[in-house]
Structures are given as structure tokens and as C-alpha cells.
Design a protein around this motif. Structure first.
Motif, PDB file in Angstrom:
ATOM      1  N   ILE A  12      46.186  41.560  49.743  1.00  0.00           N
ATOM      2  CA  ILE A  12      44.764  41.674  49.421  1.00  0.00           C
ATOM      3  C   ILE A  12      44.190  40.283  49.169  1.00  0.00           C
ATOM      4  O   ILE A  12      43.091  39.942  49.607  1.00  0.00           O
ATOM      5  CB  ILE A  12      44.554  42.567  48.177  1.00  0.00           C
ATOM      6  N   ILE A  13      44.961  39.470  48.453  1.00  0.00           N
ATOM      7  CA  ILE A  13      44.591  38.082  48.156  1.00  0.00           C
ATOM      8  C   ILE A  13      45.803  37.205  48.420  1.00  0.00           C
ATOM      9  O   ILE A  13      46.930  37.569  48.083  1.00  0.00           O
ATOM     10  CB  ILE A  13      44.143  37.934  46.682  1.00  0.00           C
ATOM     11  N   ASP A  20      36.467  35.097  47.260  1.00  0.00           N
ATOM     12  CA  ASP A  20      35.223  35.634  47.812  1.00  0.00           C
ATOM     13  C   ASP A  20      34.874  37.016  47.271  1.00  0.00           C
ATOM     14  O   ASP A  20      33.718  37.424  47.325  1.00  0.00           O
ATOM     15  CB  ASP A  20      35.289  35.690  49.342  1.00  0.00           C
ATOM     16  N   TYR A  21      35.863  37.745  46.689  1.00  0.00           N
ATOM     17  CA  TYR A  21      35.589  39.092  46.196  1.00  0.00           C
ATOM     18  C   TYR A  21      36.282  39.348  44.853  1.00  0.00           C
ATOM     19  O   TYR A  21      37.328  38.763  44.547  1.00  0.00           O
ATOM     20  CB  TYR A  21      36.076  40.154  47.187  1.00  0.00           C
ATOM     21  N   PHE A  22      35.676  40.242  44.084  1.00  0.00           N
ATOM     22  CA  PHE A  22      36.266  40.807  42.872  1.00  0.00           C
ATOM     23  C   PHE A  22      36.647  42.254  43.206  1.00  0.00           C
ATOM     24  O   PHE A  22      35.889  42.960  43.872  1.00  0.00           O
ATOM     25  CB  PHE A  22      35.235  40.776  41.734  1.00  0.00           C
ATOM     26  N   TYR A  23      37.823  42.711  42.745  1.00  0.00           N
ATOM     27  CA  TYR A  23      38.345  44.009  43.153  1.00  0.00           C
ATOM     28  C   TYR A  23      38.549  44.957  41.967  1.00  0.00           C
ATOM     29  O   TYR A  23      38.965  44.535  40.880  1.00  0.00           O
ATOM     30  CB  TYR A  23      39.694  43.835  43.861  1.00  0.00           C
ATOM     31  N   PHE A  48      40.827  42.786  39.316  1.00  0.00           N
ATOM     32  CA  PHE A  48      41.374  41.440  39.454  1.00  0.00           C
ATOM     33  C   PHE A  48      40.469  40.605  40.369  1.00  0.00           C
ATOM     34  O   PHE A  48      39.608  41.143  41.076  1.00  0.00           O
ATOM     35  CB  PHE A  48      42.802  41.481  40.013  1.00  0.00           C
ATOM     36  N   GLY A  49      40.671  39.297  40.306  1.00  0.00           N
ATOM     37  CA  GLY A  49      39.956  38.403  41.215  1.00  0.00           C
ATOM     38  C   GLY A  49      38.755  37.698  40.635  1.00  0.00           C
ATOM     39  O   GLY A  49      38.071  36.948  41.336  1.00  0.00           O
TER      40      GLY A  49
END
Length: 241
Positions: A12-13, A20-23, A48-49
Motif C-alpha cells: 500500500i505504501i 500522497d494519501y492518508f488511509y 495510517f499515513g
């Protein structure tokens, strides 16, 4: 916010990538991996993120799906907008409470904002004693969530009925003003979240309290004199029709 599905063992990361994204995890399990070593996990309801989005830094860990996962993701611009709005709303609520504290109500907006920035969040569990009667007071509290019981109120021969304080109420301001011993016990009723400010931090932010106390006292006296003057100058009989 948009949905995303990731198959088991999918990345995912990737560590070192630009964020670029928060999950948010709707379903599934995820490993957090740094330099090939698993350092944590995230499951349903977790998120996370955010760090890379907040500080524009590379991802410090890889996030790998252990099982098939259903996620929701938010891009950086939207994430920061939501965060800023929530922070501003929280700050306005805290300022509204601070304005009800007599010796703080006369502060200008700049100093009021300094106080809100200096507040620290703390959580108390059911039955936990927040303030013990007779202790020296050094901390002022604002209740964010939950309720507290104020008991054994009073010093010397003066005693008062127990009270319940709820979200939005504050207590312990005498600690900032005088440093006197506490005049009551205060106990958490269920889980309680508070914002707190110590006398030392207050004085580092705004300087010694005496000037504030003098101004608050002067304001109170002038207000009282004004009311008395109006009542004396315009007696009820002066307004007969």
C-alpha cells in the motif's frame, strides 16, 4: 475520500516514497515494515499515513497487506483541509470556555490564542482522583469530554453541596491565581478528557499573573461602580409616564 482494495501481500505504501494519501482500514490486516523488519500492525478501524502528509517527508515505513484489504484513502489537500477545520473548531470551543473564566475574559485575541496553544490534553479513568483537597494547586483544567464530581467542598467551617461538572466546564483556576491549596476533591466519573494548563506554563506564555489579576479586579470594580452610578442617576421614579 475514495475506496481502495488491496490483495494479500500487496504494498500500500513503500518506505521512502513521497506521501500522497492518508488511509483508513475498513477490513483486513496490514503490517508496518521498516528496512525489512515488521514493527507493527493495523487492523479494521485503524488508520495510517498521516505523518508524511503533515510534514512533507518521505514514508518512514512500508505498509503491506497481510490479507485482502478494503481501505478508504484521502489525498493530502483534503486531509489538511479537514485537519485545519477540526483544529479551528476545537480552538473556538476552548476560547469560548476561557472567556467564562473571570481573570481570563479580558484577554485580547492574540493572548487568548497563546493560551489555547499552550494547553495540554490529558485523560482520566473512572474513579481517578484529579484533584485532592489540601494539595497545593498548580494546574487549571477544562473538561472536553465526560463528567467529574466535586466533593468535600470548602475550607474551615464553610462546606458546600457536592457538584457535577461536565464538558465545557472548567475548574482549578484558583491554582493559577493564587497557588493556594485545593478546596475540594475532584474525581472522574467514567472516562474524562481534559485540557490543562500549569501555572508555570501560563507565566512563561503570558508573564506573571499579577497584572492580569489587577486588570480583572479593576474591571470588576469599574463595572460595579458603573451599575451603581446608573442606578443612582436614573431612579425608577424618573421614568414615570
Amino acid at each position: 475520500m475514495e475506496p481502495q482494495t488491496v490483495e494479500a501481500e500487496g504494498f500500500i505504501i513503500n518506505q521512502g516514497d513521497i506521501g500522497d494519501y492518508f488511509y483508513v482500514v475498513e477490513d483486513g490486516e496490514i503490517n508496518f515494515v521498516i528496512d525489512g523488519k515488521v514493527v507493527g500492525q493495523c487492523t479494521r478501524g485503524g488508520s495510517f499515513g498521516e505523518l508524511a502528509l503533515l510534514y512533507d517527508c518521505p514514508r518512514n515505513a512500508s505498509c503491506v497487506a497481510i490479507t485482502d484489504c478494503k481501505l478508504w484513502r484521502v489525498d493530502q489537500t483534503t486531509f489538511r483541509y479537514i485537519l485545519a477545520n477540526n483544529t479551528a473548531t476545537d480552538q473556538r470551543g476552548v476560547i469560548d470556555v476561557l472567556k467564562k473564566v473571570p481573570f481570563l475574559s479580558g484577554l485580547d485575541p492574540a493572548n487568548m490564542n497563546k493560551i489555547t496553544d499552550a494547553l495540554t490534553s490529558v485523560t482520566f479513568h473512572d474513579g481517578e482522583r484529579i484533584i485532592t483537597k489540601g494539595d497545593v494547586g498548580e494546574v487549571f483544567y477544562i473538561i472536553r469530554e465526560g463528567t467529574v464530581e466535586v466533593s468535600d467542598i470548602g475550607l474551615g467551617d464553610s462546606q458546600y453541596v457536592d457538584q457535577i461538572l461536565k464538558a465545557g466546564d472548567s475548574f482549578g483556576e484558583r491554582a493559577l491565581m493564587t497557588g493556594d491549596v485545593r478546596a475540594a476533591n475532584i474525581t472522574a466519573k467514567g472516562e474524562v478528557s481534559c485540557l490543562c494548563l500549569s501555572r508555570d506554563v501560563f507565566e512563561k506564555v503570558l508573564g506573571p499573573l499579577q497584572d492580569l489579576l489587577d486588570k480583572a479586579m479593576t474591571k470588576s470594580i469599574l463595572s460595579h461602580l458603573f451599575i451603581c452610578t446608573v442606578q443612582f442617576t436614573f431612579a425608577p421614579n424618573d421614568f414615570k409616564c
